[in-house]
Write a protein that holds these residues in place. Structure first.
Motif, PDB file in Angstrom:
ATOM      1  N   MET A  31      54.507  52.872  37.779  1.00 32.75           N
ATOM      2  CA  MET A  31      54.241  52.269  39.087  1.00 32.75           C
ATOM      3  C   MET A  31      53.860  50.803  38.920  1.00 32.75           C
ATOM      4  O   MET A  31      53.066  50.446  38.051  1.00 32.75           O
ATOM      5  N   PHE A  33      52.882  47.203  41.356  1.00 30.88           N
ATOM      6  CA  PHE A  33      52.452  46.757  42.671  1.00 30.88           C
ATOM      7  C   PHE A  33      52.245  45.239  42.660  1.00 30.88           C
ATOM      8  O   PHE A  33      51.982  44.648  41.619  1.00 30.88           O
ATOM      9  N   TYR A  35      49.828  42.349  44.682  1.00 31.21           N
ATOM     10  CA  TYR A  35      48.688  42.123  45.539  1.00 31.21           C
ATOM     11  C   TYR A  35      48.534  40.626  45.794  1.00 31.21           C
ATOM     12  O   TYR A  35      48.997  39.791  45.006  1.00 31.21           O
ATOM     13  N   GLN A  37      45.359  37.816  46.739  1.00 30.01           N
ATOM     14  CA  GLN A  37      43.916  37.628  46.828  1.00 30.01           C
ATOM     15  C   GLN A  37      43.659  36.192  47.257  1.00 30.01           C
ATOM     16  O   GLN A  37      43.859  35.250  46.491  1.00 30.01           O
ATOM     17  N   LEU A  43      41.355  41.952  47.429  1.00 30.38           N
ATOM     18  CA  LEU A  43      42.778  42.082  47.144  1.00 30.38           C
ATOM     19  C   LEU A  43      43.463  42.841  48.273  1.00 30.38           C
ATOM     20  O   LEU A  43      42.952  43.872  48.741  1.00 30.38           O
ATOM     21  N   LEU A  45      47.080  44.675  49.251  1.00 25.89           N
ATOM     22  CA  LEU A  45      48.332  45.185  48.714  1.00 25.89           C
ATOM     23  C   LEU A  45      49.501  44.654  49.541  1.00 25.89           C
ATOM     24  O   LEU A  45      49.528  44.819  50.765  1.00 25.89           O
ATOM     25  N   LEU A  92      48.858  38.791  42.361  1.00 19.51           N
ATOM     26  CA  LEU A  92      48.580  39.619  41.186  1.00 19.51           C
ATOM     27  C   LEU A  92      49.561  40.765  41.080  1.00 19.51           C
ATOM     28  O   LEU A  92      49.813  41.478  42.054  1.00 19.51           O
ATOM     29  N   ARG A  96      50.475  50.924  36.932  1.00 23.07           N
ATOM     30  CA  ARG A  96      49.828  52.176  36.603  1.00 23.07           C
ATOM     31  C   ARG A  96      50.729  52.867  35.592  1.00 23.07           C
ATOM     32  O   ARG A  96      51.669  53.569  35.970  1.00 23.07           O
ATOM     33  N   GLU A 103      44.602  55.140  35.305  1.00 15.12           N
ATOM     34  CA  GLU A 103      44.130  53.763  35.386  1.00 15.12           C
ATOM     35  C   GLU A 103      45.218  52.822  35.878  1.00 15.12           C
ATOM     36  O   GLU A 103      46.393  52.963  35.533  1.00 15.12           O
ATOM     37  N   GLN A 104      44.803  51.874  36.674  1.00 13.62           N
ATOM     38  CA  GLN A 104      45.692  50.834  37.172  1.00 13.62           C
ATOM     39  C   GLN A 104      45.186  49.501  36.652  1.00 13.62           C
ATOM     40  O   GLN A 104      44.015  49.171  36.806  1.00 13.62           O
ATOM     41  N   PHE A 105      46.079  48.736  36.057  1.00 19.55           N
ATOM     42  CA  PHE A 105      45.721  47.487  35.411  1.00 19.55           C
ATOM     43  C   PHE A 105      46.314  46.310  36.171  1.00 19.55           C
ATOM     44  O   PHE A 105      47.350  46.429  36.824  1.00 19.55           O
ATOM     45  N   PHE A 106      45.658  45.156  36.007  1.00 14.12           N
ATOM     46  CA  PHE A 106      46.086  43.955  36.692  1.00 14.12           C
ATOM     47  C   PHE A 106      46.464  42.858  35.710  1.00 14.12           C
ATOM     48  O   PHE A 106      45.864  42.729  34.639  1.00 14.12           O
ATOM     49  N   GLY A 107      47.432  42.059  36.123  1.00 15.24           N
ATOM     50  CA  GLY A 107      47.761  40.857  35.393  1.00 15.24           C
ATOM     51  C   GLY A 107      46.744  39.765  35.682  1.00 15.24           C
ATOM     52  O   GLY A 107      45.844  39.939  36.502  1.00 15.24           O
ATOM     53  N   PRO A 108      46.913  38.616  35.036  1.00 11.49           N
ATOM     54  CA  PRO A 108      45.948  37.523  35.191  1.00 11.49           C
ATOM     55  C   PRO A 108      46.074  36.792  36.518  1.00 11.49           C
ATOM     56  O   PRO A 108      45.179  36.043  36.903  1.00 11.49           O
TER      57      PRO A 108
END
Lengths: 115, 109
Positions: A31, A33, A35, A37, A43, A45, A92, A96, A103-108
């Motif tokens: 997955m 996504f 976002y 911000q 954030l 979606l 962003l 997942r 857990e869902q992770f985010f880029g910088p």
């Protein structure tokens, strides 16, 4: 976990132009996504990037303004089209890797300023 | 969709004290919850998660409590350290996550 990189990290653009943001993940993920911000805010979606099909957009976001591509399981792009100063924000990418209920992770993030 | 809010926009604690950050969500169908920490100029960092079939989960120095009856979530940080200073977000959902407004935690040395 997943290592996520975004390009560009920041940009300053003129009103009316478009910017494409790239998101690269170091492993195949189920997955993805996008976002937004805005400064000092939470954030929001924008959409779910679906591999091989059209993205699924949240209320208030449309494909003409935020076209998204996801050609494979490790890469996605978000384009911010016909930009206005209101589009100034951090964008962003999020993944997942293991799918639902994991857990869902985010880029910088990509910091965009529109003049 | 989901509406997620936080009770306090800012929180200041003394180093060594425990911190409690609260969050309320609106959609009773939300069945998965995550707390994130975001430092200035960085993307959100995963802290801890909990599924709706649990009411408590513990990690290293952090505990998440879930009260589905009142749709309330909290993050407890034990022995708060200066490195814990950041903005904390809760996210609620399932297929997609919706984020709360954030609480800025400041740890006073």
């Amino acid at each position: 976990s997943a290592v996520i990189s975004q390009k560009p990290s920041r940009d300053i653009c003129q009103r009316g132009t478009s910017l494409t943001i790239q998101c690269q993940v170091d492993s195949q993920v189920t997955m993805m996504f996008w976002y937004r911000q805005q400064p000092g805010q939470s954030l929001t979606l924008i959409a779910t990037a679906n591999q091989g099909s059209e993205a699924t957009y949240e209320s208030g976001f449309v494909i003409d303004k935020f076209p998204i591509s996801r050609p494979n399981l490790t890469f996605s792009t978000l384009t911010v089209s016909n930009m206005s100063p209101e589009d100034s924000s951090i964008y962003l990418c999020s993944v997942r890797p293991a799918g639902l209920y994991n857990e869902q992770f985010f880029g910088p993030g990509t910091r965009l300023t529109v003049l | 969709g989901e509406s997620v809010g936080l009770h306090l926009p800012t929180l200041s604690v003394q180093e060594g004290d425990n911190s409690i950050i609260n969050c309320a969500y609106s959609n009773s169908a939300s069945d998965y919850f995550i707390w994130y920490k975001q430092e200035s100029g960085k993307g959100p960092q995963f802290i801890i998660d909990i599924r709706s079939n649990m009411d408590k989960r513990q990690g290293q120095r952090v505990t998440v409590l879930l009260n589905k009856t009142v749709k309330h979530l909290s993050l407890q940080i034990a022995a708060t350290q200066p490195g814990d200073s950041a903005v904390y977000f809760c996210a609620a959902g399932g297929n997609q996550f919706y984020f709360g407004t954030g609480t800025s935690l400041t740890v006073i040395p």
